[in-house]
Motif scaffolding. Structure first.
Motif, PDB file in Angstrom:
ATOM      1  N   PRO A  85      -8.163   5.983   5.961  1.00 53.11           N
ATOM      2  CA  PRO A  85      -6.996   6.709   6.496  1.00 53.11           C
ATOM      3  C   PRO A  85      -6.019   7.553   5.763  1.00 53.11           C
ATOM      4  CG  PRO A  85      -7.124   4.474   7.368  1.00 53.11           C
ATOM      5  CD  PRO A  85      -7.953   4.682   6.169  1.00 53.11           C
ATOM      6  N   ALA A  86      -5.783   7.156   4.437  1.00 52.80           N
ATOM      7  CA  ALA A  86      -4.755   7.878   3.778  1.00 52.80           C
ATOM      8  C   ALA A  86      -5.448   9.382   3.619  1.00 52.80           C
ATOM      9  CB  ALA A  86      -4.547   7.492   2.424  1.00 52.80           C
ATOM     10  N   LEU A  87      -6.635   9.585   3.160  1.00 54.42           N
ATOM     11  CA  LEU A  87      -7.394  10.829   2.897  1.00 54.42           C
ATOM     12  C   LEU A  87      -7.550  11.643   4.230  1.00 54.42           C
ATOM     13  CD1 LEU A  87      -9.410  12.491   1.051  1.00 54.42           C
ATOM     14  CD2 LEU A  87     -11.232  11.122   1.944  1.00 54.42           C
ATOM     15  N   ALA A  88      -7.693  10.959   5.302  1.00 54.23           N
ATOM     16  CA  ALA A  88      -7.986  11.636   6.560  1.00 54.23           C
ATOM     17  C   ALA A  88      -6.407  12.295   6.968  1.00 54.23           C
ATOM     18  CB  ALA A  88      -8.335  10.688   7.749  1.00 54.23           C
ATOM     19  N   ALA A  89      -5.391  11.525   6.816  1.00 57.11           N
ATOM     20  CA  ALA A  89      -4.037  11.986   7.095  1.00 57.11           C
ATOM     21  C   ALA A  89      -3.602  13.029   5.916  1.00 57.11           C
ATOM     22  CB  ALA A  89      -2.854  10.909   6.900  1.00 57.11           C
ATOM     23  N   ALA A 121      -5.727  13.413  -4.152  1.00 56.91           N
ATOM     24  CA  ALA A 121      -6.590  12.247  -3.343  1.00 56.91           C
ATOM     25  C   ALA A 121      -7.595  11.877  -4.347  1.00 56.91           C
ATOM     26  CB  ALA A 121      -6.840  12.877  -2.138  1.00 56.91           C
ATOM     27  N   ALA A 122      -8.371  12.934  -4.837  1.00 48.38           N
ATOM     28  CA  ALA A 122      -9.518  12.686  -5.729  1.00 48.38           C
ATOM     29  C   ALA A 122      -9.062  12.005  -7.083  1.00 48.38           C
ATOM     30  CB  ALA A 122     -10.135  14.043  -6.181  1.00 48.38           C
ATOM     31  N   LEU A 123      -8.153  12.463  -7.696  1.00 47.63           N
ATOM     32  CA  LEU A 123      -7.698  11.571  -8.792  1.00 47.63           C
ATOM     33  C   LEU A 123      -7.066  10.437  -8.687  1.00 47.63           C
ATOM     34  CD1 LEU A 123      -7.450  11.993 -12.063  1.00 47.63           C
ATOM     35  CD2 LEU A 123      -5.327  13.019 -12.002  1.00 47.63           C
ATOM     36  N   GLY A 124      -6.528  10.139  -7.607  1.00 51.86           N
ATOM     37  CA  GLY A 124      -5.683   8.831  -7.120  1.00 51.86           C
ATOM     38  C   GLY A 124      -6.559   7.905  -6.601  1.00 51.86           C
ATOM     39  N   SER A 125      -7.832   8.494  -6.325  1.00 51.33           N
ATOM     40  CA  SER A 125      -8.852   7.474  -5.745  1.00 51.33           C
ATOM     41  C   SER A 125     -10.160   7.142  -6.794  1.00 51.33           C
ATOM     42  CB  SER A 125      -9.540   8.171  -4.546  1.00 51.33           C
ATOM     43  OG  SER A 125      -8.562   8.435  -3.474  1.00 51.33           O
ATOM     44  N   GLY A 126      -9.779   7.793  -7.911  1.00 49.97           N
ATOM     45  CA  GLY A 126     -10.968   7.722  -8.818  1.00 49.97           C
ATOM     46  C   GLY A 126     -12.181   8.072  -8.278  1.00 49.97           C
ATOM     47  N   LYS A 165      -7.709  -0.880  -1.089  1.00 56.25           N
ATOM     48  CA  LYS A 165      -7.436  -1.632  -0.245  1.00 56.25           C
ATOM     49  C   LYS A 165      -6.218  -1.412   0.565  1.00 56.25           C
ATOM     50  CE  LYS A 165      -8.382  -6.017  -3.220  1.00 56.25           C
ATOM     51  NZ  LYS A 165      -7.721  -7.031  -3.704  1.00 56.25           N
ATOM     52  N   ALA A 166      -5.373  -0.355  -0.052  1.00 60.74           N
ATOM     53  CA  ALA A 166      -4.205   0.365   0.787  1.00 60.74           C
ATOM     54  C   ALA A 166      -3.865   1.716  -0.218  1.00 60.74           C
ATOM     55  CB  ALA A 166      -3.128  -0.383   0.604  1.00 60.74           C
ATOM     56  N   ALA A 167      -3.276   2.635   0.605  1.00 63.48           N
ATOM     57  CA  ALA A 167      -3.196   4.199   0.166  1.00 63.48           C
ATOM     58  C   ALA A 167      -2.267   4.815   1.031  1.00 63.48           C
ATOM     59  CB  ALA A 167      -4.611   4.909  -0.306  1.00 63.48           C
ATOM     60  N   ASN A 168      -1.617   5.914   0.226  1.00 62.46           N
ATOM     61  CA  ASN A 168      -0.970   6.533   1.249  1.00 62.46           C
ATOM     62  C   ASN A 168      -0.341   7.878   0.510  1.00 62.46           C
ATOM     63  OD1 ASN A 168       2.463   7.395   1.943  1.00 62.46           O
ATOM     64  ND2 ASN A 168       1.189   6.575   3.683  1.00 62.46           N
ATOM     65  N   TYR A 169      -0.484   8.905   1.024  1.00 60.13           N
ATOM     66  CA  TYR A 169       0.138  10.279   0.329  1.00 60.13           C
ATOM     67  C   TYR A 169       1.378  10.761   0.917  1.00 60.13           C
ATOM     68  CZ  TYR A 169      -0.300  15.202  -1.060  1.00 60.13           C
ATOM     69  OH  TYR A 169       0.008  16.438  -1.611  1.00 60.13           O
ATOM     70  N   GLN A 170       2.128  11.062   0.093  1.00 59.09           N
ATOM     71  CA  GLN A 170       3.457  11.478   0.405  1.00 59.09           C
ATOM     72  C   GLN A 170       3.614  12.983  -0.017  1.00 59.09           C
ATOM     73  OE1 GLN A 170       6.357  10.218   2.470  1.00 59.09           O
ATOM     74  NE2 GLN A 170       4.729   8.832   2.927  1.00 59.09           N
ATOM     75  N   LYS A 171       3.983  14.025   0.723  1.00 55.94           N
ATOM     76  CA  LYS A 171       4.185  15.163   0.280  1.00 55.94           C
ATOM     77  C   LYS A 171       5.421  15.976   0.759  1.00 55.94           C
ATOM     78  CE  LYS A 171       1.615  18.577   2.503  1.00 55.94           C
ATOM     79  NZ  LYS A 171       0.506  19.627   2.929  1.00 55.94           N
ATOM     80  N   PHE A 172       6.044  16.525  -0.264  1.00 58.63           N
ATOM     81  CA  PHE A 172       7.436  17.259   0.040  1.00 58.63           C
ATOM     82  C   PHE A 172       6.776  18.798   0.290  1.00 58.63           C
ATOM     83  CE2 PHE A 172      11.309  19.371  -0.528  1.00 58.63           C
ATOM     84  CZ  PHE A 172      12.245  18.640  -0.164  1.00 58.63           C
ATOM     85  N   LYS A 250       9.314  10.413  -8.442  1.00 63.56           N
ATOM     86  CA  LYS A 250       9.573   9.066  -8.312  1.00 63.56           C
ATOM     87  C   LYS A 250       9.974   8.675  -6.926  1.00 63.56           C
ATOM     88  CE  LYS A 250      12.661   5.579 -10.083  1.00 63.56           C
ATOM     89  NZ  LYS A 250      13.850   5.103 -11.204  1.00 63.56           N
ATOM     90  N   VAL A 251      10.666   9.578  -6.400  1.00 61.42           N
ATOM     91  CA  VAL A 251      11.162   9.342  -4.825  1.00 61.42           C
ATOM     92  C   VAL A 251       9.968   9.226  -3.961  1.00 61.42           C
ATOM     93  CG1 VAL A 251      12.258  10.331  -2.986  1.00 61.42           C
ATOM     94  CG2 VAL A 251      13.457  10.285  -5.050  1.00 61.42           C
ATOM     95  N   LEU A 252       8.986  10.129  -4.109  1.00 58.43           N
ATOM     96  CA  LEU A 252       7.818   9.971  -3.224  1.00 58.43           C
ATOM     97  C   LEU A 252       6.676   9.026  -3.494  1.00 58.43           C
ATOM     98  CD1 LEU A 252       6.943  14.033  -2.827  1.00 58.43           C
ATOM     99  CD2 LEU A 252       8.082  12.514  -1.502  1.00 58.43           C
ATOM    100  N   THR A 253       6.889   8.727  -4.735  1.00 61.76           N
ATOM    101  CA  THR A 253       5.882   7.371  -5.109  1.00 61.76           C
ATOM    102  C   THR A 253       6.390   6.214  -4.630  1.00 61.76           C
ATOM    103  OG1 THR A 253       5.619   8.496  -7.513  1.00 61.76           O
ATOM    104  CG2 THR A 253       5.084   6.236  -7.240  1.00 61.76           C
ATOM    105  N   GLY A 254       7.835   6.006  -4.536  1.00 64.77           N
ATOM    106  CA  GLY A 254       8.327   4.765  -4.008  1.00 64.77           C
ATOM    107  C   GLY A 254       8.050   5.009  -2.426  1.00 64.77           C
ATOM    108  N   ARG A 255       8.101   6.003  -1.674  1.00 64.51           N
ATOM    109  CA  ARG A 255       7.723   6.221  -0.298  1.00 64.51           C
ATOM    110  C   ARG A 255       6.474   5.745  -0.032  1.00 64.51           C
ATOM    111  NH1 ARG A 255      10.969  11.627   1.324  1.00 64.51           N
ATOM    112  NH2 ARG A 255      13.161  11.161   0.803  1.00 64.51           N
ATOM    113  N   ALA A 256       5.705   6.131  -0.813  1.00 65.68           N
ATOM    114  CA  ALA A 256       4.034   6.052  -0.670  1.00 65.68           C
ATOM    115  C   ALA A 256       3.918   4.678  -0.822  1.00 65.68           C
ATOM    116  CB  ALA A 256       3.376   6.813  -1.741  1.00 65.68           C
ATOM    117  N   VAL A 257       4.516   3.778  -1.808  1.00 68.86           N
ATOM    118  CA  VAL A 257       4.073   2.443  -1.972  1.00 68.86           C
ATOM    119  C   VAL A 257       4.659   1.643  -0.785  1.00 68.86           C
ATOM    120  CG1 VAL A 257       4.996   0.478  -3.237  1.00 68.86           C
ATOM    121  CG2 VAL A 257       4.062   2.548  -4.466  1.00 68.86           C
ATOM    122  N   THR A 258       5.879   2.020  -0.229  1.00 70.97           N
ATOM    123  CA  THR A 258       6.736   1.467   0.951  1.00 70.97           C
ATOM    124  C   THR A 258       5.559   1.587   2.457  1.00 70.97           C
ATOM    125  OG1 THR A 258       8.789   1.643   0.043  1.00 70.97           O
ATOM    126  CG2 THR A 258       8.617   1.212   2.422  1.00 70.97           C
ATOM    127  N   ALA A 259       4.920   2.754   2.289  1.00 71.13           N
ATOM    128  CA  ALA A 259       4.263   3.196   3.353  1.00 71.13           C
ATOM    129  C   ALA A 259       2.721   2.515   3.547  1.00 71.13           C
ATOM    130  CB  ALA A 259       4.304   4.710   3.692  1.00 71.13           C
TER     131      ALA A 259
END
Length: 260
Positions: A85-89, A121-126, A165-172, A250-259
């Motif tokens: 889902p995170a990749l599709a989003a 997405a590619a680097l974050g997913s390995g 197991k879980a993933a999220n992408y946050q974009k400003f 840092k802000v977006l990383t926190g938001r991604a983790v929370t999401a």
């Protein structure tokens, strides 16, 4: 624009053969190359269109991996990567409908724009980048702003994403271009967390290793407290200072983790 020839191969082998011409350049969806040609920043004599190669199409999921053909458009990834889902989003948030209908994942990965979404997405997913001749781990593939491990005439034929197991992408979003002023992709795997950042650094997409270590021990936004991203090496332009981009990471990383 200027006069050029165009070839339309129907197989990867035909495309590779056409690209042996020193004056030829591959054309995916054209979302980066065409504006580059209009600005006379590139002037190939021959464009080799990859849009008619059936073996580079499609999105599939099997054994915990989503595989995307290099010729798949952003819109096709958004619809077809439901197993991740995170990749599709992420794909569904690229550009506007016209861009998503034409732009391809292969073109984005090959170009490695410092503000593009797919590299995160590619680097974050390995992920594994597949070409006509080999497979390249994402950690080895991205080598700096607009720089990759691709050799002359090599084509991105597909990308394989291990499903976390879980993933999220946050974009400003930078409103005019829809590129990421800063984008952060967080993915949690059994062996640890990966955090990839795009849009922020002069050298392009990168992993925030300190955050990865903290989140692997405690997967919560609180784990980021006390961490900071150095402003050195961050992009500074009319849209935001280096310090601002470092703060956004840092802000977006926190938001991604929370999401997640």
């Amino acid at each position: 624009m200027y006069a050029f020839d165009i070839e339309r191969p129907t197989t990867i082998a035909e495309a590779v053969e056409a690209l042996k011409n020193d004056e030829a350049q591959a054309l995916g969806g054209g979302q980066t190359l065409i504006p580059t040609l209009k600005q006379r920043l590139a002037a190939p004599e021959v464009l080799v269109s990859l849009s008619g190669i059936a073996e580079m199409k499609g999105v599939s999921a099997s054994d915990g991996v989503v595989t995307v053909g290099g010729g798949a458009t952003h819109g096709e990834v958004a619809q077809g990567a439901s197993a991740y889902p995170a990749l599709a989003a992420l794909a569904g948030g690229i550009g506007d409908p016209a861009v998503r209908n034409r732009g391809t994942i292969g073109g984005s990965i090959a170009n490695n724009d410092p503000s593009a979404c797919y590299p995160a997405a590619a680097l974050g997913s390995g992920a594994t980048i597949k070409t006509n001749s080999r497979e390249i781990a994402a950690d080895d593939y991205f080598q700096g702003m607009f720089e990759t491990a691709l050799e002359e005439g090599e084509i991105v034929t597909g990308v394989s994403f291990p499903i976390p197991k879980a993933a999220n992408y946050q974009k400003f979003v930078q409103p005019a271009s829809r590129f990421a002023l800063v984008g952060v992709f967080v993915a949690k795997y059994a062996d640890g967390v990966r955090v990839a950042v795009t849009g922020a650094a002069e050298e392009g997409v990168f992993r925030w290793s300190e955050a990865e270590q903290a989140l692997s021990a405690d997967f919560s936004a609180k784990a980021l407290e006390g961490l900071s991203v150095p402003a050195d090496g961050m992009i500074a332009d009319m849209h935001g200072s280096a310090e601002y981009r470092a703060h956004l990471v840092k802000v977006l990383t926190g938001r991604a983790v929370t999401a997640c």
